[in-house]
Design an enzyme around this catalytic site. Structure first.
Site, PDB file in Angstrom:
ATOM      1  N   GLU A  31       7.068   9.722  21.450  1.00 50.91           N
ATOM      2  CA  GLU A  31       7.767  10.542  20.509  1.00 50.91           C
ATOM      3  C   GLU A  31       6.739  11.097  19.389  1.00 50.91           C
ATOM      4  O   GLU A  31       6.919  12.327  19.087  1.00 50.91           O
ATOM      5  CB  GLU A  31       8.889   9.781  19.661  1.00 50.91           C
ATOM      6  CG  GLU A  31      10.063   9.406  20.528  1.00 50.91           C
ATOM      7  CD  GLU A  31      10.737  10.625  20.955  1.00 50.91           C
ATOM      8  OE1 GLU A  31      10.675  11.746  20.470  1.00 50.91           O
ATOM      9  OE2 GLU A  31      11.655  10.565  22.032  1.00 50.91           O
ATOM     10  N   TYR A 108      13.610  11.985  12.421  1.00 49.61           N
ATOM     11  CA  TYR A 108      14.001  12.101  14.083  1.00 49.61           C
ATOM     12  C   TYR A 108      13.331  11.275  14.750  1.00 49.61           C
ATOM     13  O   TYR A 108      13.939  10.683  15.730  1.00 49.61           O
ATOM     14  CB  TYR A 108      13.443  13.669  14.551  1.00 49.61           C
ATOM     15  CG  TYR A 108      13.568  13.695  15.957  1.00 49.61           C
ATOM     16  CD1 TYR A 108      14.555  13.760  16.532  1.00 49.61           C
ATOM     17  CD2 TYR A 108      12.192  13.344  16.595  1.00 49.61           C
ATOM     18  CE1 TYR A 108      14.568  13.727  17.947  1.00 49.61           C
ATOM     19  CE2 TYR A 108      12.349  13.404  18.144  1.00 49.61           C
ATOM     20  CZ  TYR A 108      13.335  13.510  18.592  1.00 49.61           C
ATOM     21  OH  TYR A 108      13.313  13.301  20.080  1.00 49.61           O
ATOM     22  N   ASP A 126      16.683  16.622  17.724  1.00 47.61           N
ATOM     23  CA  ASP A 126      15.730  17.436  17.939  1.00 47.61           C
ATOM     24  C   ASP A 126      15.995  18.769  18.042  1.00 47.61           C
ATOM     25  O   ASP A 126      17.215  19.330  18.073  1.00 47.61           O
ATOM     26  CB  ASP A 126      14.656  17.164  18.973  1.00 47.61           C
ATOM     27  CG  ASP A 126      14.890  17.500  20.223  1.00 47.61           C
ATOM     28  OD1 ASP A 126      16.108  17.902  20.651  1.00 47.61           O
ATOM     29  OD2 ASP A 126      14.254  17.085  21.250  1.00 47.61           O
ATOM     30  N   CYS A 156      19.660  25.597  28.163  1.00 48.09           N
ATOM     31  CA  CYS A 156      19.964  26.392  27.016  1.00 48.09           C
ATOM     32  C   CYS A 156      18.711  26.833  26.227  1.00 48.09           C
ATOM     33  O   CYS A 156      18.396  26.389  25.029  1.00 48.09           O
ATOM     34  CB  CYS A 156      20.953  25.519  26.117  1.00 48.09           C
ATOM     35  SG  CYS A 156      21.693  26.523  24.996  1.00 48.09           S
ATOM     36  N   CYS A 163      22.663  30.414  31.324  1.00 54.86           N
ATOM     37  CA  CYS A 163      24.253  30.238  31.271  1.00 54.86           C
ATOM     38  C   CYS A 163      24.524  29.905  32.701  1.00 54.86           C
ATOM     39  O   CYS A 163      25.724  29.148  32.696  1.00 54.86           O
ATOM     40  CB  CYS A 163      24.986  31.135  30.419  1.00 54.86           C
ATOM     41  SG  CYS A 163      24.354  31.460  28.387  1.00 54.86           S
ATOM     42  N   CYS A 166      24.511  26.561  33.640  1.00 49.88           N
ATOM     43  CA  CYS A 166      24.825  25.468  32.739  1.00 49.88           C
ATOM     44  C   CYS A 166      26.108  24.746  32.807  1.00 49.88           C
ATOM     45  O   CYS A 166      27.081  25.503  33.158  1.00 49.88           O
ATOM     46  CB  CYS A 166      24.956  26.156  31.336  1.00 49.88           C
ATOM     47  SG  CYS A 166      25.296  24.909  30.054  1.00 49.88           S
ATOM     48  N   CYS A 172      32.109  27.462  26.683  1.00 50.82           N
ATOM     49  CA  CYS A 172      30.984  27.634  25.529  1.00 50.82           C
ATOM     50  C   CYS A 172      31.238  28.978  24.945  1.00 50.82           C
ATOM     51  O   CYS A 172      31.110  29.890  25.610  1.00 50.82           O
ATOM     52  CB  CYS A 172      29.561  27.350  26.257  1.00 50.82           C
ATOM     53  SG  CYS A 172      28.254  27.914  25.003  1.00 50.82           S
TER      54      CYS A 172
END
Ligand code: SF4
Length: 236
Positions: A31, A108, A126, A156, A163, A166, A172
């Site tokens: 991270e 985060y 995030d 995305c 899309c 997706c 959406c």
């Protein structure tokens, strides 16, 4: 929405080395590296790091200079010092309840370690996760964290989302939209950040004088170099 997302993730999730562990130290290393460095660049560096320092105790016992050298090329070198200090603190006193008490660990990163290492019911937000949530207008459980990250990173996308590929497209409200380019990161070439990086590279290679003084002072302030009798060196 979440079921569809999780099914998509089973087929399309990225196989990332830090997803094969629940060791909080290894998750923390990944991270911190990912805070400002892209996944493809992080993967080989993460693997090399873990091979060299497989445990938090091993990193805590390493000389600061070796840690800074190993970080070279990842950028934002202050992260190396913070990670080393965090490892020393954990080795001394264990993992704190509030992970943001560790150097270099913000909200985060703390949430990501809590989720991926300790399995706590928190959703680390995030940029990618936020984007998918905002655009899809849906709520997701913490179990969907990795799936949201991958959807945001590979489908995305910030400007032109894919899309058609997706799993959330049905329902959406943002489907088919395009977005303005994001503000570009400030130029590295000619920046003070570049002067600092170059100066640190020279010090790591053994140069101790004739350096960019302003950069040396800034690096010293961050604990990345030491100056003794006018000579700069990596912290001993
Ligand atoms: S349909 Fe498009 S905008 Fe909506 S979540 Fe999927 S990729 Fe993003």
């Amino acid at each position: 929405m979440e079921e569809r997302l999780l099914r998509w993730f089973e087929e399309n999730g990225r196989d990332l080395p830090w997803r094969r562990t629940r060791d909080p130290y290894r998750i923390l290393v990944s991270e911190v590296m990912l805070q400002q460095t892209q996944v493809p660049r992080v993967i080989p560096r993460y693997l090399a790091w873990i091979e060299r320092w497989p445990t938090v105790e091993a990193l805590a016992a390493a000389p600061r200079a070796a840690v800074i050298r190993e970080w070279q090329g990842l950028g934002y070198n202050r992260r190396a010092v913070s990670l080393h200090r965090a490892a020393q603190r954990v080795t001394r006193s264990g993992w704190p309840d509030d992970l943001t008490e560790l150097p270099g660990v913000g909200a985060y990163t703390a949430a990501a370690v809590r989720r991926f290492a300790f399995g706590e019911a928190v959703l680390p937000l995030d940029t990618n996760v936020r984007r998918v949530i905002e655009r899809s207008g849906s709520e997701f459980e913490p179990e969907a964290a990795a799936a949201l990250m991958d959807l945001g990173a590979t489908v995305c996308l910030a400007r032109i989302p894919r899309c058609a590929a997706c799993p959330l497209a049905d329902g959406c409200p943002s489907r088919g939209r395009r977005y303005e380019p994001l503000r570009k990161q400030s130029r590295f070439e000619g920046s003070f950040r570049q002067r600092r990086a170059e100066t640190l590279r020279l010090v790591a290679a053994g140069r101790s004088s004739g350096l960019d003084e302003e950069a040396v002072a800034s690096l010293a302030q961050d604990g990345l170099v030491e100056v003794r009798a006018g000579l700069a060196r990596l912290p001993q």
